[in-house]
Design a protein around this motif. Structure first.
Motif, PDB file in Angstrom:
ATOM      1  N   SER A   1      -1.373  -2.383  -9.080  1.00 18.74           N
ATOM      2  CA  SER A   1      -2.564  -1.460  -8.691  1.00 18.74           C
ATOM      3  C   SER A   1      -2.252  -0.002  -9.091  1.00 18.74           C
ATOM      4  CB  SER A   1      -2.412  -1.526  -7.308  1.00 18.74           C
ATOM      5  OG  SER A   1      -3.528  -0.855  -6.839  1.00 18.74           O
ATOM      6  N   ARG A   2      -3.130   0.607  -9.274  1.00 15.33           N
ATOM      7  CA  ARG A   2      -3.011   1.964  -9.613  1.00 15.33           C
ATOM      8  C   ARG A   2      -3.063   2.798  -8.128  1.00 15.33           C
ATOM      9  NH1 ARG A   2      -3.339   4.553 -14.928  1.00 15.33           N
ATOM     10  NH2 ARG A   2      -3.789   2.760 -16.174  1.00 15.33           N
ATOM     11  N   PRO A   3      -2.526   4.071  -8.033  1.00 10.60           N
ATOM     12  CA  PRO A   3      -2.681   4.598  -6.712  1.00 10.60           C
ATOM     13  C   PRO A   3      -3.918   4.586  -5.994  1.00 10.60           C
ATOM     14  CG  PRO A   3      -1.504   6.089  -8.476  1.00 10.60           C
ATOM     15  CD  PRO A   3      -2.244   4.970  -9.061  1.00 10.60           C
ATOM     16  N   VAL A   4      -3.980   4.248  -4.911  1.00  8.74           N
ATOM     17  CA  VAL A   4      -5.405   4.473  -4.007  1.00  8.74           C
ATOM     18  C   VAL A   4      -5.241   5.360  -2.834  1.00  8.74           C
ATOM     19  CG1 VAL A   4      -5.838   2.188  -4.645  1.00  8.74           C
ATOM     20  CG2 VAL A   4      -4.612   2.499  -2.280  1.00  8.74           C
ATOM     21  N   ILE A   5      -6.310   5.957  -2.278  1.00 10.46           N
ATOM     22  CA  ILE A   5      -6.408   6.702  -1.254  1.00 10.46           C
ATOM     23  C   ILE A   5      -6.282   5.831   0.008  1.00 10.46           C
ATOM     24  CG2 ILE A   5      -7.699   8.398  -2.520  1.00 10.46           C
ATOM     25  CD1 ILE A   5     -10.141   7.525  -1.044  1.00 10.46           C
ATOM     26  N   ALA A   6      -5.998   6.481   1.291  1.00  8.38           N
ATOM     27  CA  ALA A   6      -5.765   5.829   2.456  1.00  8.38           C
ATOM     28  C   ALA A   6      -6.840   4.896   2.857  1.00  8.38           C
ATOM     29  CB  ALA A   6      -5.410   6.583   3.473  1.00  8.38           C
ATOM     30  N   SER A   7      -8.239   5.455   2.649  1.00  4.87           N
ATOM     31  CA  SER A   7      -9.144   4.785   3.285  1.00  4.87           C
ATOM     32  C   SER A   7      -9.361   3.253   2.425  1.00  4.87           C
ATOM     33  CB  SER A   7     -10.543   5.587   3.047  1.00  4.87           C
ATOM     34  OG  SER A   7     -10.783   5.989   1.481  1.00  4.87           O
TER      35      SER A   7
ATOM     36  N   VAL B   1      -8.600 -18.649   2.694  1.00  5.63           N
ATOM     37  CA  VAL B   1      -7.446 -17.798   2.256  1.00  5.63           C
ATOM     38  C   VAL B   1      -7.750 -17.746   0.972  1.00  5.63           C
ATOM     39  CG1 VAL B   1      -4.952 -17.498   2.189  1.00  5.63           C
ATOM     40  CG2 VAL B   1      -5.940 -18.559   4.133  1.00  5.63           C
ATOM     41  N   VAL B   2      -7.949 -16.288   0.682  1.00  2.00           N
ATOM     42  CA  VAL B   2      -7.951 -15.918  -1.048  1.00  2.00           C
ATOM     43  C   VAL B   2      -6.676 -15.302  -1.382  1.00  2.00           C
ATOM     44  CG1 VAL B   2      -9.200 -14.377  -2.666  1.00  2.00           C
ATOM     45  CG2 VAL B   2     -10.431 -15.317  -0.529  1.00  2.00           C
ATOM     46  N   PRO B   3      -6.071 -15.700  -2.408  1.00  2.00           N
ATOM     47  CA  PRO B   3      -4.798 -15.490  -2.730  1.00  2.00           C
ATOM     48  C   PRO B   3      -4.692 -13.879  -3.164  1.00  2.00           C
ATOM     49  CG  PRO B   3      -5.199 -17.493  -3.716  1.00  2.00           C
ATOM     50  CD  PRO B   3      -6.533 -17.349  -3.362  1.00  2.00           C
ATOM     51  N   PRO B   4      -3.791 -13.173  -3.154  1.00  2.00           N
ATOM     52  CA  PRO B   4      -4.045 -11.782  -3.570  1.00  2.00           C
ATOM     53  C   PRO B   4      -4.064 -11.419  -4.965  1.00  2.00           C
ATOM     54  CG  PRO B   4      -1.796 -12.176  -2.706  1.00  2.00           C
ATOM     55  CD  PRO B   4      -2.712 -13.386  -2.485  1.00  2.00           C
ATOM     56  N   ARG B   5      -4.624 -10.493  -5.477  1.00  2.00           N
ATOM     57  CA  ARG B   5      -4.885 -10.297  -6.889  1.00  2.00           C
ATOM     58  C   ARG B   5      -4.156  -9.044  -7.183  1.00  2.00           C
ATOM     59  NH1 ARG B   5     -10.132 -11.133  -5.339  1.00  2.00           N
ATOM     60  NH2 ARG B   5     -10.392  -9.150  -5.395  1.00  2.00           N
TER      61      ARG B   5
END
Length: 238
Positions: free
Chosen positions: A188-194, A214-218
């Motif tokens: 993942s690229r950096p994300v903001i807290a929200s 249940v959806v496996p994480p991507r």
């Protein structure tokens, strides 16, 4: 590259560090209230605060004010910061460990050599600098160094996080080396807290209700590569 050295030289780094610490603790508490569970957060600590006895009080007050368990907070120091005043930093880290927070060495391998001091400083994990990751497995020297770090950390029962993972080839190579965790743009690229709640939901880190599919994480920001003990199903954790 410019702001932090100026902040350190002027002493601004101390109130700035306390602000970041309290913001991190407040955010952890907000996520808990929102039902996201326990999301540990790591923050960087500069050399001057790390050698000061004030840091321990700052951490203790922040944890108390936001009613947080200490193991949800991780403090990252660089090798250079640790070796700038090793005696003072050693005392500070020992006090922080008594509180219960986690300690890691960030950008490991780029600063002063502190291999002989790892046990003394009682760190929980080493975050290997991306400069050792970007050319593996093609670079034999980087591969040899990385292999040695993982082996040494295993012997000392210290965790290892590979920084800057960007390709599946790098990820598979790290698995072969038994590197326990990785982080980087591959996940993942950096994300903001929200944006964190959406990531948590994508990972499946919140236990779903029986009716939910249940959806496996991507994606993953810090992903366990072997011996995962985090939420199942899924390979990632924040």
């Amino acid at each position: 590259m410019e702001f932090i050295p100026v902040a350190e030289a002027t002493g601004l780094i101390v109130p700035l560090g306390e602000f970041v610490l309290r913001q991190a603790c407040e955010q952890i508490a907000c996520w808990q209230k929102a039902g996201l569970g326990d999301i540990p957060v790591a923050i960087n600590v500069s050399a001057h605060p790390a050698a000061s006895t004030e840091l321990v009080g700052m951490v203790a007050r922040a944890l108390s004010d936001f009613d947080l368990r200490p193991n949800l907070l991780e403090l990252e120091l660089t090798e250079s910061a640790i070796m700038e005043d090793p005696e003072a930093v050693c005392r500070t880290l020992a006090d922080l460990k008594d509180i219960g927070v986690s300690i890691s060495i960030d950008d490991f391998g780029t600063g002063y050599s502190c291999l002989a001091s790892l046990k003394r400083f009682q760190v929980d994990s080493l975050k290997v600098d991306r400069s050792f990751i970007k050319d593996v497995p093609g670079d034999e020297d980087a591969t040899a160094i990385l292999r040695a770090i993982v082996t040494m950390a295993e012997s000392l029962r210290i965790g290892v996080v590979a920084e800057g993972v960007e390709t599946e080839t790098q990820l598979e190579f790290l698995r072969e080396l038994r590197c326990a965790q990785a982080q980087g743009y591959y996940f993942s690229r950096p994300v903001i807290a929200s944006a964190v709640p959406e990531l948590v939901a994508a990972y499946g880190l919140i236990p779903p209700s029986p009716r939910e599919r249940v959806v496996p994480p991507r994606l993953a920001i810090v992903a366990p590569l072997v011996g995962a003990t985090t939420a199942e199903p899924g390979r990632g954790r924040l």
